[in-house]
Scaffold this motif. Structure first.
Motif, PDB file in Angstrom:
ATOM      1  N   ALA A 116       0.810  -1.217   0.000  1.00  0.00           N
ATOM      2  CA  ALA A 116       0.000   0.000   0.000  1.00  0.00           C
ATOM      3  C   ALA A 116       0.847   1.274   0.000  1.00  0.00           C
ATOM      4  O   ALA A 116       2.026   1.256   0.331  1.00  0.00           O
ATOM      5  CB  ALA A 116      -0.884  -0.016   1.230  1.00  0.00           C
ATOM      6  N   GLY A 117       0.174   2.379  -0.345  1.00  0.00           N
ATOM      7  CA  GLY A 117       0.884   3.649  -0.361  1.00  0.00           C
ATOM      8  C   GLY A 117       0.152   4.815   0.260  1.00  0.00           C
ATOM      9  O   GLY A 117       0.731   5.884   0.424  1.00  0.00           O
ATOM     10  N   ILE A 118      -1.130   4.624   0.613  1.00  0.00           N
ATOM     11  CA  ILE A 118      -1.927   5.764   1.088  1.00  0.00           C
ATOM     12  C   ILE A 118      -2.347   5.563   2.545  1.00  0.00           C
ATOM     13  O   ILE A 118      -2.907   4.527   2.896  1.00  0.00           O
ATOM     14  CB  ILE A 118      -3.216   5.900   0.230  1.00  0.00           C
ATOM     15  N   LEU A 119      -2.065   6.554   3.372  1.00  0.00           N
ATOM     16  CA  LEU A 119      -2.470   6.504   4.775  1.00  0.00           C
ATOM     17  C   LEU A 119      -3.547   7.546   5.049  1.00  0.00           C
ATOM     18  O   LEU A 119      -3.403   8.711   4.677  1.00  0.00           O
ATOM     19  CB  LEU A 119      -1.277   6.790   5.694  1.00  0.00           C
TER      20      LEU A 119
ATOM     21  N   GLU B  43      -0.740  14.654  -7.708  1.00  0.00           N
ATOM     22  CA  GLU B  43      -1.689  13.840  -6.939  1.00  0.00           C
ATOM     23  C   GLU B  43      -1.995  12.566  -7.720  1.00  0.00           C
ATOM     24  O   GLU B  43      -1.729  12.497  -8.931  1.00  0.00           O
ATOM     25  CB  GLU B  43      -2.975  14.636  -6.703  1.00  0.00           C
ATOM     26  N   LEU B  44      -2.573  11.556  -7.027  1.00  0.00           N
ATOM     27  CA  LEU B  44      -2.858  10.283  -7.698  1.00  0.00           C
ATOM     28  C   LEU B  44      -3.896  10.473  -8.806  1.00  0.00           C
ATOM     29  O   LEU B  44      -4.824  11.270  -8.667  1.00  0.00           O
ATOM     30  CB  LEU B  44      -3.403   9.264  -6.693  1.00  0.00           C
ATOM     31  N   ILE B  45      -3.731   9.709  -9.889  1.00  0.00           N
ATOM     32  CA  ILE B  45      -4.708   9.741 -10.984  1.00  0.00           C
ATOM     33  C   ILE B  45      -5.353   8.364 -11.114  1.00  0.00           C
ATOM     34  O   ILE B  45      -4.659   7.354 -11.298  1.00  0.00           O
ATOM     35  CB  ILE B  45      -4.043  10.084 -12.335  1.00  0.00           C
TER      36      ILE B  45
ATOM     37  N   HIS C  47      -2.057   6.091 -11.446  1.00  0.00           N
ATOM     38  CA  HIS C  47      -0.724   6.679 -11.270  1.00  0.00           C
ATOM     39  C   HIS C  47      -0.580   7.063  -9.803  1.00  0.00           C
ATOM     40  O   HIS C  47      -1.263   7.946  -9.319  1.00  0.00           O
ATOM     41  CB  HIS C  47      -0.570   7.913 -12.158  1.00  0.00           C
ATOM     42  N   SER C  48       0.312   6.351  -9.095  1.00  0.00           N
ATOM     43  CA  SER C  48       0.613   6.693  -7.712  1.00  0.00           C
ATOM     44  C   SER C  48       2.115   6.955  -7.615  1.00  0.00           C
ATOM     45  O   SER C  48       2.797   7.072  -8.648  1.00  0.00           O
ATOM     46  CB  SER C  48       0.164   5.554  -6.787  1.00  0.00           C
ATOM     47  N   MET C  49       2.617   7.063  -6.410  1.00  0.00           N
ATOM     48  CA  MET C  49       4.043   7.400  -6.261  1.00  0.00           C
ATOM     49  C   MET C  49       4.547   6.869  -4.935  1.00  0.00           C
ATOM     50  O   MET C  49       3.765   6.563  -4.031  1.00  0.00           O
ATOM     51  CB  MET C  49       4.217   8.908  -6.327  1.00  0.00           C
ATOM     52  N   ARG C  50       5.852   6.750  -4.812  1.00  0.00           N
ATOM     53  CA  ARG C  50       6.459   6.356  -3.549  1.00  0.00           C
ATOM     54  C   ARG C  50       7.263   7.507  -2.953  1.00  0.00           C
ATOM     55  O   ARG C  50       7.512   7.544  -1.758  1.00  0.00           O
ATOM     56  CB  ARG C  50       7.365   5.130  -3.760  1.00  0.00           C
ATOM     57  N   SER C  51       7.711   8.416  -3.813  1.00  0.00           N
ATOM     58  CA  SER C  51       8.519   9.561  -3.356  1.00  0.00           C
ATOM     59  C   SER C  51       8.557  10.548  -4.519  1.00  0.00           C
ATOM     60  O   SER C  51       7.909  10.327  -5.542  1.00  0.00           O
ATOM     61  CB  SER C  51       9.935   9.088  -3.014  1.00  0.00           C
TER      62      SER C  51
ATOM     63  N   PRO D 204      -7.748  -3.148  -4.047  1.00  0.00           N
ATOM     64  CA  PRO D 204      -6.961  -1.978  -3.640  1.00  0.00           C
ATOM     65  C   PRO D 204      -7.423  -0.628  -4.209  1.00  0.00           C
ATOM     66  O   PRO D 204      -6.861   0.402  -3.849  1.00  0.00           O
ATOM     67  CB  PRO D 204      -5.544  -2.320  -4.127  1.00  0.00           C
ATOM     68  N   THR D 205      -8.444  -0.619  -5.063  1.00  0.00           N
ATOM     69  CA  THR D 205      -8.840   0.626  -5.750  1.00  0.00           C
ATOM     70  C   THR D 205      -9.226   1.752  -4.790  1.00  0.00           C
ATOM     71  O   THR D 205      -9.091   2.924  -5.131  1.00  0.00           O
ATOM     72  CB  THR D 205      -9.988   0.343  -6.741  1.00  0.00           C
ATOM     73  N   GLY D 206      -9.718   1.417  -3.586  1.00  0.00           N
ATOM     74  CA  GLY D 206     -10.098   2.484  -2.654  1.00  0.00           C
ATOM     75  C   GLY D 206      -9.002   2.829  -1.663  1.00  0.00           C
ATOM     76  O   GLY D 206      -9.200   3.696  -0.809  1.00  0.00           O
ATOM     77  N   ALA D 207      -7.842   2.156  -1.738  1.00  0.00           N
ATOM     78  CA  ALA D 207      -6.706   2.385  -0.815  1.00  0.00           C
ATOM     79  C   ALA D 207      -7.099   2.152   0.643  1.00  0.00           C
ATOM     80  O   ALA D 207      -6.698   2.896   1.533  1.00  0.00           O
ATOM     81  CB  ALA D 207      -6.143   3.797  -1.015  1.00  0.00           C
ATOM     82  N   LYS D 208      -7.889   1.116   0.884  1.00  0.00           N
ATOM     83  CA  LYS D 208      -8.436   0.914   2.236  1.00  0.00           C
ATOM     84  C   LYS D 208      -7.778  -0.188   3.066  1.00  0.00           C
ATOM     85  O   LYS D 208      -7.918  -0.201   4.292  1.00  0.00           O
ATOM     86  CB  LYS D 208      -9.944   0.576   2.131  1.00  0.00           C
TER      87      LYS D 208
ATOM     88  N   ASN E   5     -15.354   9.021   2.080  1.00  0.00           N
ATOM     89  CA  ASN E   5     -14.938   7.618   2.178  1.00  0.00           C
ATOM     90  C   ASN E   5     -13.447   7.461   1.945  1.00  0.00           C
ATOM     91  O   ASN E   5     -12.775   6.676   2.608  1.00  0.00           O
ATOM     92  CB  ASN E   5     -15.714   6.766   1.163  1.00  0.00           C
ATOM     93  N   TYR E   6     -12.909   8.172   0.954  1.00  0.00           N
ATOM     94  CA  TYR E   6     -11.502   7.995   0.595  1.00  0.00           C
ATOM     95  C   TYR E   6     -10.590   8.426   1.753  1.00  0.00           C
ATOM     96  O   TYR E   6      -9.613   7.748   2.073  1.00  0.00           O
ATOM     97  CB  TYR E   6     -11.173   8.790  -0.674  1.00  0.00           C
ATOM     98  N   THR E   7     -10.921   9.565   2.369  1.00  0.00           N
ATOM     99  CA  THR E   7     -10.037  10.074   3.428  1.00  0.00           C
ATOM    100  C   THR E   7     -10.249   9.324   4.745  1.00  0.00           C
ATOM    101  O   THR E   7      -9.424   9.452   5.651  1.00  0.00           O
ATOM    102  CB  THR E   7     -10.255  11.583   3.665  1.00  0.00           C
TER     103      THR E   7
END
Ligand code: RFL
Ligand code: PHB
Length: 392
Positions: free
Chosen positions: A46-49, A199-201, A212-216, A294-298, A385-387
């Motif tokens: 995962a990448g989103i907190l 930002e994520l796309i 499109h996400s990122m690690r740094s 994983p689409t909702g980053a949950k 929901n996302y946040t």
């Protein structure tokens, strides 16, 4: 036989964060992890907190590096029909946002704190069975340094992921499971190139979903919807970049920067819930109890919220002698779990192309995305929901 108050099976994010939170409350515990430290620290996920996850890491003193290196994101971008729509989180949620900070880094930070405080955390300790769930002294049988060992516990918490053994300690018939397997997977790509976006796309396209996400600021994380059973060898680097270009295409100005790809892997998608999340003195947390696509980053955030609720319950038991919060654990978590299950399903089915999908289905997806763009209420529902909703 050794003894501990809380025996934790699994040293992923759920097990490690639970151990930190219990340590803070003076509840003793032992973590048994089947893999070695390097493996656990390198496992790409995962990448989103969410805010609630970050708050818990801060409270337990595990957020020092996150404050320095984590990237705060105030929104995401949705793309469909060659157009883009930004969803602004703070204005739609009363100030909430998310952090981009890789699970690998959360795990490293939690492991180094655990070791610094001398709390028991055993690597290469593979749990074989958990016995006595229905008694007041459950027992963990595990293999460590070539020897069979036994750990007696007041409680056992299964943080051993979807393929773990703890769920099996609960008798057949005592739980009910709910499951959906999706007719597509993700090809996950790590590339040594600065992200092409701030930002994520999340992109819907006739060719399938892309993220499109990122690690740094120097490493991009990208995902493509692919067929189930895809072999990553079918995707040489040039094909990956061409396909990403096609799926992110916009009428406006935008360019996807290419760079060396350092890893690719294929991830199947599944929704899964076990009810209840507790039987006798055995409790389940994180992926051991539920899985989301994983689409909702949950996933990671749900694992964190389970153990936040659980740590509070153990602290309450220690302070007051009352098991009231522990008894409420499953019901408290499942309300949030089902909300996240719905949101993850919604994001997944709105953005992916089902191989059996008709033109009618595609029109419904487009109508839903248009609605999110046109209505602050629809956008706020997504942002809320996302946040992440309040924990507990
Ligand atoms: P984990 O991480 O699977 O950890 C379980 C641990 O238990 C160990 N174990 C055992 N130990 C001892 N004895 C045994 N018999 C054992 N059996 C297993 C394992 O070695 C492991 O160390 O579960 P946990 O802690 O519940 O954490 C869950 C998260 O890892 C997971 O939900 C997320 O990674 C999901 N997820 C995402 N979640 C988010 O919140 N945001 C995201 O952006 C996000 N992106 C993702 C994701 C998951 C992905 N994959 C690979 C499924 C992206 C991907 C690609
Ligand atoms: C990731 O960065 O790995 C990531 C981000 C958002 C998702 C899933 C994965 O929805």
């Amino acid at each position: 036989m050794d003894h501990t108050t809380v025996g934790i099976v699994g040293g992923g994010p759920a097990g490690l964060l639970l151990a930190r939170l219990l340590h803070d409350s003076g509840v003793d515990c032992t973590v048994l992890e089947s893999r070695d430290r390097a493996y656990v620290e390198r496992r790409q996920r995962a990448g989103i907190l969410e805010q609630g996850t970050v708050d818990a890491l801060r409270r337990s003193g595990a957020a020092e590096r996150l404050e320095r290196e984590g990237l705060v994101h105030d929104g995401i971008e949705l793309r469909w029909n060659r157009r883009a729509q930004r969803i602004d989180f703070p204005s739609l949620t009363g100030g909430r946002r998310v952090w981009v900070y890789a699970q690998t880094e959360v795990v490293k930070d939690l492991i180094s704190l655990q070791i610094a405080h001398g709390a028991p955390l055993l690597f290469e300790a593979r749990v074989e069975t958990v016995a006595g769930a229905g008694t007041d002294r459950p027992v963990i049988h595990y293999l460590h340094e070539g020897r069979r060992r036994t750990l007696g516990c007041d409680y056992v918490v299964g943080c051993d992921g979807f393929h773990g053994v703890t769920r099996r300690a609960i008798p057949d018939g005592a739980t009910r499971t709910f499951e959906r397997v999706y007719p597509y997977s993700w090809l996950g790509v790590l590339a040594d190139v600065p992200p092409s976006c701030d930002e994520l796309i999340y992109a819907h396209s006739p060719r399938g979903f892309a993220l499109h996400s990122m690690r740094s600021t120097t490493v991009s994380r990208l995902y493509l919807q692919v067929s189930n059973g895809t072999d990553p060898a079918e995707w040489p680097d040039g094909r990956i970049w061409d396909e990403l270009d096609a799926r992110f295409a916009l009428d406006g100005d935008w360019r996807l920067e290419r760079g060396p790809i350092t890893s690719t892997s294929v991830l199947p998608m599944r929704s899964f819930v076990t009810e209840p999340m507790r039987w006798g003195r055995v409790l389940l947390a994180g992926d051991a109890a539920h899985i989301v696509p994983p689409t909702g980053a949950k996933g990671l955030n749900l694992a964190a919220s389970d153990v936040i609720v659980l740590a509070r319950a153990f602290a309450h038991l220690k302070e007051t002698g009352s098991a009231e919060l522990l008894d409420a654990y499953s019901d408290t978590c499942l309300r949030r779990v089902w909300r996240a299950e719905h949101f993850s399903y919604f994001m997944t089915t709105t953005l992916h192309t089902d191989p059996e999908q008709s033109d009618f289905d595609t029109r419904l997806q487009i109508s839903q995305l248009d609605r999110i763009a046109a209505s602050p209420h629809a956008a706020a529902e997504l942002a809320d929901n996302y946040t992440g909703l309040p924990i507990g």
